[in-house]
Design a protein around this motif. Structure first.
Motif, PDB file in Angstrom:
ATOM      1  N   GLY A  66      -3.351  -0.804   7.058  1.00 27.99           N
ATOM      2  CA  GLY A  66      -4.725  -0.455   6.718  1.00 27.99           C
ATOM      3  C   GLY A  66      -4.961   0.972   6.196  1.00 27.99           C
ATOM      4  N   GLY A  67      -6.170   1.325   5.870  1.00 27.48           N
ATOM      5  CA  GLY A  67      -6.434   2.768   5.308  1.00 27.48           C
ATOM      6  C   GLY A  67      -6.323   2.820   3.984  1.00 27.48           C
ATOM      7  N   VAL A  68      -7.561   3.672   3.435  1.00 25.11           N
ATOM      8  CA  VAL A  68      -7.608   3.691   2.148  1.00 25.11           C
ATOM      9  C   VAL A  68      -6.645   4.317   1.183  1.00 25.11           C
ATOM     10  N   VAL A  69      -5.692   5.215   1.658  1.00 26.19           N
ATOM     11  CA  VAL A  69      -4.571   5.631   1.001  1.00 26.19           C
ATOM     12  C   VAL A  69      -3.715   4.345   0.373  1.00 26.19           C
ATOM     13  N   LEU A  70      -3.189   3.634   1.337  1.00 22.26           N
ATOM     14  CA  LEU A  70      -2.293   2.535   0.970  1.00 22.26           C
ATOM     15  C   LEU A  70      -3.073   1.518  -0.030  1.00 22.26           C
ATOM     16  N   ASP A  71      -4.525   1.591   0.015  1.00 23.69           N
ATOM     17  CA  ASP A  71      -5.015   0.424  -0.681  1.00 23.69           C
ATOM     18  C   ASP A  71      -5.581   1.146  -1.985  1.00 23.69           C
ATOM     19  N   ALA A  72      -6.837   1.650  -2.016  1.00 22.51           N
ATOM     20  CA  ALA A  72      -7.611   2.129  -3.340  1.00 22.51           C
ATOM     21  C   ALA A  72      -6.988   3.289  -3.666  1.00 22.51           C
ATOM     22  N   GLY A  73      -6.675   4.164  -2.658  1.00 24.12           N
ATOM     23  CA  GLY A  73      -5.888   5.312  -3.254  1.00 24.12           C
ATOM     24  C   GLY A  73      -4.438   5.222  -3.931  1.00 24.12           C
ATOM     25  N   SER A  74      -3.836   4.211  -3.435  1.00 26.93           N
ATOM     26  CA  SER A  74      -2.533   3.953  -4.199  1.00 26.93           C
ATOM     27  C   SER A  74      -2.712   3.851  -5.549  1.00 26.93           C
ATOM     28  N   TYR A 104      17.766 -14.015   1.858  1.00 27.06           N
ATOM     29  CA  TYR A 104      17.815 -15.638   1.058  1.00 27.06           C
ATOM     30  C   TYR A 104      17.891 -15.401  -0.389  1.00 27.06           C
ATOM     31  N   LYS A 105      18.501 -14.333  -0.928  1.00 21.02           N
ATOM     32  CA  LYS A 105      18.505 -14.144  -2.469  1.00 21.02           C
ATOM     33  C   LYS A 105      17.220 -14.597  -3.352  1.00 21.02           C
ATOM     34  N   LYS A 106      15.833 -14.274  -2.816  1.00 19.37           N
ATOM     35  CA  LYS A 106      14.977 -14.551  -3.575  1.00 19.37           C
ATOM     36  C   LYS A 106      14.476 -13.294  -4.157  1.00 19.37           C
ATOM     37  N   HIS A 107      14.171 -13.257  -5.310  1.00 19.97           N
ATOM     38  CA  HIS A 107      13.580 -11.851  -6.300  1.00 19.97           C
ATOM     39  C   HIS A 107      12.258 -11.767  -5.675  1.00 19.97           C
ATOM     40  N   ILE A 108      11.756 -10.554  -5.906  1.00 20.08           N
ATOM     41  CA  ILE A 108      10.300 -10.373  -5.009  1.00 20.08           C
ATOM     42  C   ILE A 108       9.470  -9.472  -5.856  1.00 20.08           C
ATOM     43  N   LEU A 109       8.218 -10.174  -5.867  1.00 23.94           N
ATOM     44  CA  LEU A 109       7.165  -9.239  -6.680  1.00 23.94           C
ATOM     45  C   LEU A 109       6.042  -9.017  -5.509  1.00 23.94           C
ATOM     46  N   CYS A 110       5.995  -7.908  -5.143  1.00 17.99           N
ATOM     47  CA  CYS A 110       4.927  -7.671  -3.946  1.00 17.99           C
ATOM     48  C   CYS A 110       3.902  -6.839  -4.603  1.00 17.99           C
ATOM     49  N   GLU A 111       2.789  -7.231  -4.184  1.00 19.70           N
ATOM     50  CA  GLU A 111       1.356  -6.456  -4.490  1.00 19.70           C
ATOM     51  C   GLU A 111       1.580  -5.109  -3.664  1.00 19.70           C
ATOM     52  N   LYS A 112       0.978  -4.240  -4.273  1.00 22.58           N
ATOM     53  CA  LYS A 112       0.797  -2.786  -3.521  1.00 22.58           C
ATOM     54  C   LYS A 112       0.027  -3.061  -2.204  1.00 22.58           C
ATOM     55  N   SER A 113       0.416  -2.096  -1.482  1.00 28.19           N
ATOM     56  CA  SER A 113       1.338  -1.060  -1.176  1.00 28.19           C
ATOM     57  C   SER A 113       2.589  -1.657  -0.837  1.00 28.19           C
TER      58      SER A 113
END
Length: 320
Positions: free
Chosen positions: A170-178, A87-96
Motif C-alpha cells: 500500500g501507499g500512494v507512491v506505488l499507487d497513484a504516484g506511480s 511454470y513458463k507463463k508469460h506475465i502482464l502485471c499491473e502497476k506497481s
C-alpha cells in the motif's frame, strides 16, 4: 490467440480488464484465480462464463494457458510472478510491479532465467489522447517543452482497502504516484538525475499524500502531486516556451469517455474533444503483439527496473 489466466478479480478487473482480454481479438481467458474471493465464483461464472479457482497451482494442474494477467495487490506480486515464471507463463502485471527495487530485480532475474516476458502494465499510456499531445508538440505548438506537471489523486477510500496496508504494498507512491512518475519519465524519454520529495502519512502506516520534484537535466523538470483523501485529480500539464498543453483526464478513463485536451498560447486558448479509446484493450493487444520478441522482453525488463528505481528513491529519500 494468447490464452490467459487472470489473477485477482476485484472491481476494476471485473469491470474493465477481464472484458478487455475477452474482447481484444488477440486473447482469451481460460480461468480466473482469486484466493480471497471464493464468493466471486458465481459472479465470474454468471458474467463471463468462466471458472474461478483459488490458487495458481490448481489452475496450472487443470487448465492450459500461456500467460497470466495479474490484478492483485502489489504486495503479493512477487510471489505470483516467481511462481508463474517457473511454470513458463508469460506475465502482464499491473502497476506497481513490486513493493521495492529488490523485489523487482528478483522478478526480472527469474523471468530472464525462465525465458518469459514480464510487462508492467500502465494502461493509460495506450490511450490515443497521448498521441494527440505528442503531435501538437512535434508541430512546435508550445515551443520547447521544459516542465511536466502531473497530478493524480482521489477521494477517501474504504479503510480496509489494501492501499492502506503496508504488507500488501500500500501507499500512494506505488499507487497513484506511480502513474505520474511513469508519465514524466516517458514524456521526457529520460531518467531523472535527482529526486526530491515530501510524503505525509497522517497517522497511517503508509503515506497517503506526496509531492515529488524530478530533475531530468537540460532544463527539464517534473513536479508530481499525488494523494488519497483528496478532490479527484487525474491530469497533466506540459509547459513549453510558447504555451501549455493540458490533459484533464490523463490516467484513468472509462472506455466510452471522450477526453479534453487544452492548448494555450499567449492570447489563444482552444479545447479539443478527443475520441474515446479503450486503453485496457489496447494494452492487451500490445502485450499479445510484442511478448514473443526477445528484444521487447529486454526493453520491458529494463523499463520495470527504471520505474521501480525512481519510486524507491522517492520512498527512501523523502522528507516526512
Amino acid at each position: 490467440m494468447l490464452k490467459f489466466a487472470v489473477i485477482g478479480c476485484g472491481n476494476l478487473a471485473m469491470k474493465y480488464s477481464i472484458p478487455a482480454i475477452i474482447n481484444s481479438g488477440s486473447s482469451s481467458i481460460v480461468v480466473c484465480i482469486d484466493p480471497n474471493r471464493r464468493g466471486q465464483r458465481e459472479a465470474v461464472k454468471e458474467k463471463f462464463d468462466l471458472p474461478l479457482v483459488t490458487n495458481l497451482n490448481e489452475a496450472i494442474q487443470n487448465y492450459d494457458f500461456d500467460a497470466v494477467y495479474i490484478a492483485a495487490p502489489t504486495g503479493v506480486h512477487k510471489k505470483i510472478v516467481l511462481s508463474a515464471a517457473k511454470y513458463k507463463k508469460h506475465i502482464l502485471c499491473e502497476k506497481s510491479l513490486g513493493s521495492n527495487i529488490q523485489e523487482v530485480k528478483e522478478m526480472v532475474e527469474v523471468c530472464k532465467n525462465n525465458n518469459v516476458a514480464l510487462f508492467e502494465g500502465f494502461m493509460y499510456q495506450f490511450h490515443t489522447q497521448h498521441k494527440f499531445v505528442r503531435n501538437l508538440i512535434d508541430k512546435e505548438e508550445i515551443g520547447i517543452p521544459f516542465h511536466f506537471q502531473g497530478t493524480f489523486g482521489f477521494p477517501p477510500i474504504n479503510e480496509s482497502d489494501f492501499r492502506y496496508n503496508k504488507d500488501l504494498g500500500g501507499g500512494v507512491v506505488l499507487d497513484a504516484g506511480s502513474y505520474t512518475v511513469h508519465a514524466a519519465r516517458h514524456f521526457f524519454n529520460a531518467e531523472p538525475l535527482t529526486c526530491n520529495a515530501v510524503l505525509e502519512n497522517e497517522g497511517k502506516e503508509v503515506e497517503i499524500r506526496g509531492t515529488a520534484l524530478l530533475n531530468f537535466g537540460e532544463s527539464r523538470t517534473a513536479s508530481l502531486i499525488f494523494g488519497f483523501n483528496n478532490m479527484y485529480q487525474s491530469k497533466y500539464v506540459i509547459w513549453g516556451t510558447k504555451g501549455t498543453i493540458t490533459l484533464e483526464r490523463a490516467y484513468a478513463l472509462p472506455p466510452d469517455f471522450k477526453p479534453t485536451c487544452i492548448l494555450e498560447k499567449q492570447g489563444f486558448k482552444e479545447a479539443y474533444t478527443l475520441e474515446e479509446c479503450d486503453h485496457f484493450i489496447e494494452e492487451i493487444k500490445y502485450f499479445c503483439d510484442k511478448y514473443g520478441f526477445l528484444n521487447n522482453r529486454e526493453i520491458w525488463y529494463n523499463e520495470a527496473l527504471s520505474q521501480s528505481k525512481v519510486l524507491n528513491n522517492i520512498l527512501l529519500n523523502a522528507d516526512n
